[in-house]
Enzyme design. Structure first.
Site, PDB file in Angstrom:
ATOM      1  N   SER A 134      -4.605   0.449   6.191  1.00 12.69           N
ATOM      2  CA  SER A 134      -5.489   0.515   5.023  1.00 12.69           C
ATOM      3  C   SER A 134      -5.502   1.939   4.486  1.00 12.69           C
ATOM      4  CB  SER A 134      -6.932   0.165   5.421  1.00 12.69           C
ATOM      5  OG  SER A 134      -7.026  -1.134   5.925  1.00 12.69           O
ATOM      6  N   GLU A 164       0.310   2.604   3.219  1.00 11.08           N
ATOM      7  CA  GLU A 164       1.270   1.716   2.557  1.00 11.08           C
ATOM      8  C   GLU A 164       1.420   2.115   1.089  1.00 11.08           C
ATOM      9  OE1 GLU A 164       3.380  -0.570   3.812  1.00 11.08           O
ATOM     10  OE2 GLU A 164       4.027  -0.276   1.757  1.00 11.08           O
ATOM     11  N   LYS A 223      -1.729   9.543   0.990  1.00 10.43           N
ATOM     12  CA  LYS A 223      -1.895   8.251   0.308  1.00 10.43           C
ATOM     13  C   LYS A 223      -2.815   8.392  -0.904  1.00 10.43           C
ATOM     14  CE  LYS A 223      -2.043   4.094  -0.836  1.00 10.43           C
ATOM     15  NZ  LYS A 223      -0.946   3.431  -1.514  1.00 10.43           N
ATOM     16  N   VAL A 273      -3.346  -0.454 -22.042  1.00 18.35           N
ATOM     17  CA  VAL A 273      -4.775  -0.625 -22.298  1.00 18.35           C
ATOM     18  C   VAL A 273      -5.610  -0.046 -21.146  1.00 18.35           C
ATOM     19  CG1 VAL A 273      -4.591  -2.986 -21.408  1.00 18.35           C
ATOM     20  CG2 VAL A 273      -6.498  -2.418 -22.881  1.00 18.35           C
ATOM     21  N   PHE A 275      -5.015   1.449 -16.714  1.00 19.11           N
ATOM     22  CA  PHE A 275      -4.516   0.966 -15.422  1.00 19.11           C
ATOM     23  C   PHE A 275      -5.590   0.137 -14.735  1.00 19.11           C
ATOM     24  CE2 PHE A 275      -5.938   5.407 -14.417  1.00 19.11           C
ATOM     25  CZ  PHE A 275      -6.959   5.122 -13.509  1.00 19.11           C
ATOM     26  N   CYS A 279      -6.632  -0.423  -6.337  1.00 21.66           N
ATOM     27  CA  CYS A 279      -6.583   0.854  -5.619  1.00 21.66           C
ATOM     28  C   CYS A 279      -6.702   2.141  -6.437  1.00 21.66           C
ATOM     29  CB  CYS A 279      -5.315   0.905  -4.787  1.00 21.66           C
ATOM     30  SG  CYS A 279      -5.361  -0.365  -3.510  1.00 21.66           S
ATOM     31  N   LYS A 282     -10.349   3.149  -7.069  1.00 20.08           N
ATOM     32  CA  LYS A 282     -11.034   3.313  -5.773  1.00 20.08           C
ATOM     33  C   LYS A 282     -10.537   4.561  -5.044  1.00 20.08           C
ATOM     34  CE  LYS A 282      -9.070   0.588  -2.362  1.00 20.08           C
ATOM     35  NZ  LYS A 282      -8.510   1.482  -1.359  1.00 20.08           N
TER      36      LYS A 282
HETATM   37  P1  NAD Z   1      -7.066  -7.716   0.675  1.00 25.36           P
HETATM   38  O1  NAD Z   1      -8.474  -7.858   0.270  1.00 25.36           O
HETATM   39  O2  NAD Z   1      -6.018  -8.473  -0.054  1.00 25.36           O
HETATM   40  O3  NAD Z   1      -6.931  -8.112   2.231  1.00 25.36           O
HETATM   41  C1  NAD Z   1      -7.760  -7.624   3.235  1.00 25.36           C
HETATM   42  C2  NAD Z   1      -8.036  -8.740   4.231  1.00 25.36           C
HETATM   43  O4  NAD Z   1      -8.744  -8.219   5.347  1.00 25.36           O
HETATM   44  C3  NAD Z   1      -8.894  -9.871   3.668  1.00 25.36           C
HETATM   45  O5  NAD Z   1      -8.182 -11.090   3.758  1.00 25.36           O
HETATM   46  C4  NAD Z   1     -10.141  -9.875   4.574  1.00 25.36           C
HETATM   47  O6  NAD Z   1     -10.636 -11.188   4.837  1.00 25.36           O
HETATM   48  C5  NAD Z   1      -9.591  -9.249   5.830  1.00 25.36           C
HETATM   49  N1  NAD Z   1     -10.626  -8.681   6.695  1.00 25.36           N
HETATM   50  C6  NAD Z   1     -11.658  -7.870   6.352  1.00 25.36           C
HETATM   51  N2  NAD Z   1     -12.366  -7.541   7.447  1.00 25.36           N
HETATM   52  C7  NAD Z   1     -11.770  -8.141   8.494  1.00 25.36           C
HETATM   53  C8  NAD Z   1     -12.033  -8.152   9.888  1.00 25.36           C
HETATM   54  N3  NAD Z   1     -13.066  -7.456  10.401  1.00 25.36           N
HETATM   55  N4  NAD Z   1     -11.240  -8.886  10.692  1.00 25.36           N
HETATM   56  C9  NAD Z   1     -10.196  -9.583  10.179  1.00 25.36           C
HETATM   57  N5  NAD Z   1      -9.888  -9.596   8.862  1.00 25.36           N
HETATM   58  C10 NAD Z   1     -10.660  -8.882   8.031  1.00 25.36           C
HETATM   59  O7  NAD Z   1      -6.752  -6.166   0.650  1.00 25.36           O
HETATM   60  P2  NAD Z   1      -5.319  -5.473   0.400  1.00 25.36           P
HETATM   61  O8  NAD Z   1      -5.022  -5.438  -1.049  1.00 25.36           O
HETATM   62  O9  NAD Z   1      -4.334  -6.078   1.333  1.00 25.36           O
HETATM   63  O10 NAD Z   1      -5.638  -3.976   0.821  1.00 25.36           O
HETATM   64  C11 NAD Z   1      -5.820  -3.625   2.175  1.00 25.36           C
HETATM   65  C12 NAD Z   1      -5.796  -2.105   2.288  1.00 25.36           C
HETATM   66  O11 NAD Z   1      -4.496  -1.626   1.908  1.00 25.36           O
HETATM   67  C13 NAD Z   1      -6.785  -1.372   1.387  1.00 25.36           C
HETATM   68  O12 NAD Z   1      -7.243  -0.227   2.061  1.00 25.36           O
HETATM   69  C14 NAD Z   1      -5.938  -0.950   0.187  1.00 25.36           C
HETATM   70  O13 NAD Z   1      -6.432   0.220  -0.417  1.00 25.36           O
HETATM   71  C15 NAD Z   1      -4.604  -0.673   0.835  1.00 25.36           C
HETATM   72  N6  NAD Z   1      -3.433  -0.842  -0.042  1.00 25.36           N
HETATM   73  C16 NAD Z   1      -3.364  -1.918  -0.886  1.00 25.36           C
HETATM   74  C17 NAD Z   1      -2.226  -2.095  -1.677  1.00 25.36           C
HETATM   75  C18 NAD Z   1      -2.093  -3.251  -2.628  1.00 25.36           C
HETATM   76  O14 NAD Z   1      -1.125  -3.276  -3.392  1.00 25.36           O
HETATM   77  N7  NAD Z   1      -2.995  -4.204  -2.644  1.00 25.36           N
HETATM   78  C19 NAD Z   1      -1.150  -1.192  -1.562  1.00 25.36           C
HETATM   79  C20 NAD Z   1      -1.257  -0.141  -0.676  1.00 25.36           C
HETATM   80  C21 NAD Z   1      -2.406   0.026   0.088  1.00 25.36           C
HETATM   81  C1  UGA Z   2      -0.117   1.192  -6.963  1.00 27.97           C
HETATM   82  C2  UGA Z   2       0.959   2.181  -6.522  1.00 27.97           C
HETATM   83  O1  UGA Z   2       2.045   2.115  -7.452  1.00 27.97           O
HETATM   84  C3  UGA Z   2       1.463   1.857  -5.115  1.00 27.97           C
HETATM   85  O2  UGA Z   2       2.381   2.851  -4.687  1.00 27.97           O
HETATM   86  C4  UGA Z   2       0.262   1.832  -4.158  1.00 27.97           C
HETATM   87  O3  UGA Z   2       0.693   1.464  -2.864  1.00 27.97           O
HETATM   88  C5  UGA Z   2      -0.748   0.824  -4.666  1.00 27.97           C
HETATM   89  O4  UGA Z   2      -1.171   1.181  -6.011  1.00 27.97           O
HETATM   90  C6  UGA Z   2      -2.005   0.788  -3.845  1.00 27.97           C
HETATM   91  O5  UGA Z   2      -2.311   1.730  -3.152  1.00 27.97           O
HETATM   92  O6  UGA Z   2      -2.670  -0.243  -3.983  1.00 27.97           O
HETATM   93  P1  UGA Z   2      -0.135  -1.276  -7.913  1.00 27.97           P
HETATM   94  O7  UGA Z   2      -1.560  -0.985  -8.210  1.00 27.97           O
HETATM   95  O8  UGA Z   2       0.193  -2.525  -7.201  1.00 27.97           O
HETATM   96  O9  UGA Z   2       0.493  -0.091  -7.038  1.00 27.97           O
HETATM   97  O10 UGA Z   2       0.696  -1.298  -9.278  1.00 27.97           O
HETATM   98  P2  UGA Z   2       1.296  -0.170 -10.243  1.00 27.97           P
HETATM   99  O11 UGA Z   2       2.644  -0.587 -10.627  1.00 27.97           O
HETATM  100  O12 UGA Z   2       1.138   1.187  -9.704  1.00 27.97           O
HETATM  101  O13 UGA Z   2       0.373  -0.339 -11.531  1.00 27.97           O
HETATM  102  C7  UGA Z   2      -0.990   0.020 -11.513  1.00 27.97           C
HETATM  103  C8  UGA Z   2      -1.561  -0.098 -12.905  1.00 27.97           C
HETATM  104  O14 UGA Z   2      -1.035   0.899 -13.755  1.00 27.97           O
HETATM  105  C9  UGA Z   2      -1.258  -1.430 -13.587  1.00 27.97           C
HETATM  106  O15 UGA Z   2      -2.382  -1.862 -14.292  1.00 27.97           O
HETATM  107  C10 UGA Z   2      -0.130  -1.091 -14.541  1.00 27.97           C
HETATM  108  O16 UGA Z   2      -0.042  -1.939 -15.633  1.00 27.97           O
HETATM  109  C11 UGA Z   2      -0.504   0.322 -14.946  1.00 27.97           C
HETATM  110  N1  UGA Z   2       0.633   1.136 -15.416  1.00 27.97           N
HETATM  111  C12 UGA Z   2       1.655   1.428 -14.568  1.00 27.97           C
HETATM  112  C13 UGA Z   2       0.615   1.634 -16.704  1.00 27.97           C
HETATM  113  O17 UGA Z   2      -0.324   1.385 -17.477  1.00 27.97           O
HETATM  114  N2  UGA Z   2       1.656   2.410 -17.124  1.00 27.97           N
HETATM  115  C14 UGA Z   2       2.706   2.724 -16.302  1.00 27.97           C
HETATM  116  O18 UGA Z   2       3.619   3.453 -16.754  1.00 27.97           O
HETATM  117  C15 UGA Z   2       2.703   2.213 -14.992  1.00 27.97           C
END
Ligand code: NAD
Ligand code: UGA
Length: 471
Positions: A134, A164, A223, A273, A275, A279, A282
């Protein structure tokens, strides 16, 4: 002494846990990978025979699941057994912004991380490597370690950080070909050993020179900084889109020319319009909170501006719709194309669409919404979430909900509408037969292209009144 890793457990079967573990299982067929979650519904969907029912949509994911599931990849709600069996445990639970208490609206809520750590501490009897997957505030590993230390157990817990970087919509290709993998650990013999154990796993498919090992705090901070830099680029170009509109410059031309400087680069300069996604906002808020907590107020203000600019862009876009439609939206039908925060995903967390829709509804509009992937229930819940936060009465929420229609195709939303706004850059919106749709719209027919995906000249020739960002 660490035990050899044969079983991996991942706590959290979401957008990160599911795809990352699927890829590890694919690349390491000798390892047993078990992904656990508290949500029975989610786990049932991960197990569903019909792969189109997986709980998240991600191109290429179904294929990997079909190869690995029940071979060496398992999904389960039996968290205790999976923790017990594993030598390495990833924590990939959600870390949303806090909604109450100290740090409300800014700091990351670590309750799910803490619950996971307590669970591991409670039932582990063998040595474990705990991997922070996370996104976490800097020095979270310290808190996790404190929980483990309080157990007074004989078995060891080594906490390492492996943030990640996948982006939704391209998660699988990102995981196959990561630009880099960061693994941070304690600078102690057992810390180095734990880091090396994870390095060995990634090196099965990632070039060794792309795997960067650091101290644990650098890894956690990297990150937050990566997301802040990416979001900053979008806010920068969005700020320039406003200048372009005032001066007659064209933001797409400016972005292209600026990005050709190899020191700046072309990526993440597409105006929009605003981002969205779970994430960017946050993680920047988290960084801002961190800076303020160290009394670095200028640093905090600097990064906060990235969010302020994003809010401005979303509001500016909604205001443009209202002012163009003769300053009144009362009972006008507005079609919204797209709800996901970007194309290629069914995720709409923090999507700009939510905020634009909310503002248009407040101005009296009736909204017809279509997105090819986001489910109706999700769209309604996204809006209800925003209204609940503002303590809207049930009566007001019910009134607003009656003014929203979720449709099954783009044609449904266009017919009879006063204006259409594009909020997600889905390819299929480019291929709409705009000429025939034009005939079905009220006149003058307005298009507000919040992603600059349409050909301005062609649309004008058809007869549309076109607004694009930064043009
Ligand atoms: P998500 O909400 O899709 O998944 C998280 C899961 O954890 C949920 O299914 C929830 O039920 C489960 N959970 C929560 N508490 C729990 C517990 N105590 N035991 C077991 N399961 C539990 O979240 P996500 O998008 O996968 O993001 C997870 C983390 O990764 C966040 O910190 C986020 O910032 C980070 N991250 C997300 C992305 C992305 O693209 N979504 C990319 C990189 C990093
Ligand atoms: C972003 C990062 O790109 C990942 O590296 C990171 O792991 C992830 O957040 C995370 O920590 O959750 P993500 O949010 O899935 O990934 O998607 P992006 O492609 O980064 O786009 C984010 C937002 O920015 C979208 O709403 C997209 O439409 C917007 N965007 C992106 C723009 O408006 N302009 C751009 O040139 C690029």
């Amino acid at each position: 002494m660490m035990d050899e890793v044969k079983n991996i457990c991942c706590i959290g079967a979401g957008y990160v846990g599911g795809p990352t573990m699927a890829v590890i299982a694919l690349k390491c067929p000798d390892l047993k990978v078990t992904v656990v979650d508290v949500s029975e519904d989610k786990i049932a969907l991960w197990k569903s025979e019909d792969l189109s029912n997986l709980p998240i949509y991600e191109p290429g994911l179904e294929e990997i699941i079909s190869q690995t599931r029940d071979r060496n990849l398992f999904f389960s709600t039996d968290i205790d057994s999976a923790i017990n069996e594993a030598q390495m445990i990833f924590i990939a639970v959600n870390t949303p912004t806090k909604e109450h208490g100290v740090g409300k609206g800014m700091a990351a809520d670590l309750k799910y991380v803490e619950q996971s750590a307590r669970k591991i501490a409670e039932i582990s009897t063998t040595n474990k490597i705990i991997v922070e997957k996370s996104t976490l505030p800097v020095r979270t590993a310290e808190a996790i370690q404190a929980i483990f230390k309080s157990t007074n157990r004989k078995n060891s817990f080594e906490v390492i950080s492996n943030p990640e970087f996948l982006a939704e919509g391209t998660a699988i290709q990102d995981l196959f070909k990561s630009d880099r993998v960061i693994i941070g650990g304690d600078q102690t013999p057992s810390g180095y050993q734990a880091v090396d154990t994870l390095v060995q796993i990634y090196s099965r498919w990632i070039d060794r020179d792309k795997i960067i090992t650091t101290n644990i705090w650098s890894s956690e901070l990297t990150k937050l900084v990566s997301n802040a830099f990416l979001a900053q680029r979008i806010s920068s170009i969005n700020s320039i889109s406003a200048i372009c509109e005032a001066t007659g410059a064209d933001v797409d031309e400016v972005a292209l020319a600026v990005g050709k400087d190899h020191r700046i680069g072309e990526k993440f300069l597409k105006t929009s319009v605003g981002f969205g996604g779970s994430c960017f906002q946050k993680d920047i808020l988290n960084l801002v909170y961190l800076a303020r907590s160290y009394n670095l107020n200028e640093v905090a203000d600097y990064w906060e501006q990235v969010i302020i600019m994003n809010d401005y862009q979303r509001n500016r876009f909604a205001d443009k719709i209202s002012t163009s439609l003769f300053k009144t939206l009362t009972d006008k039908k507005i079609g919204l194309l797209g709800w996901a925060f970007k194309k290629g995903t069914d995720d709409s967390r923090e999507s700009a669409a939510i905020y634009v829709a909310d503002k248009l509804l407040a101005d009296g509009a009736i909204l017809h919404i279509f997105d090819p992937k986001v489910k109706t229930k999700k769209i309604i819940n996204d809006l209800k979430f925003v209204w609940d936060k503002r303590s809207f009465s049930e009566k007001k929420i019910n009134y607003l909900l009656k003014r929203i229609f979720i449709r099954k195709s783009s044609c449904d939303i266009i017919e009879d509408s006063h204006a259409v706004a594009i909020l997600t850059e889905w390819e299929e919106f480019k291929n709409i037969d705009w000429e025939s749709q034009f005939k079905k719209m009220r006149k003058p027919a307005f298009i507000f292209d919040g992603r600059n995906i349409l050909n301005n000249n062609v649309m004008r020739d058809i007869g549309f009144k076109v607004y694009q960002l930064g043009k």
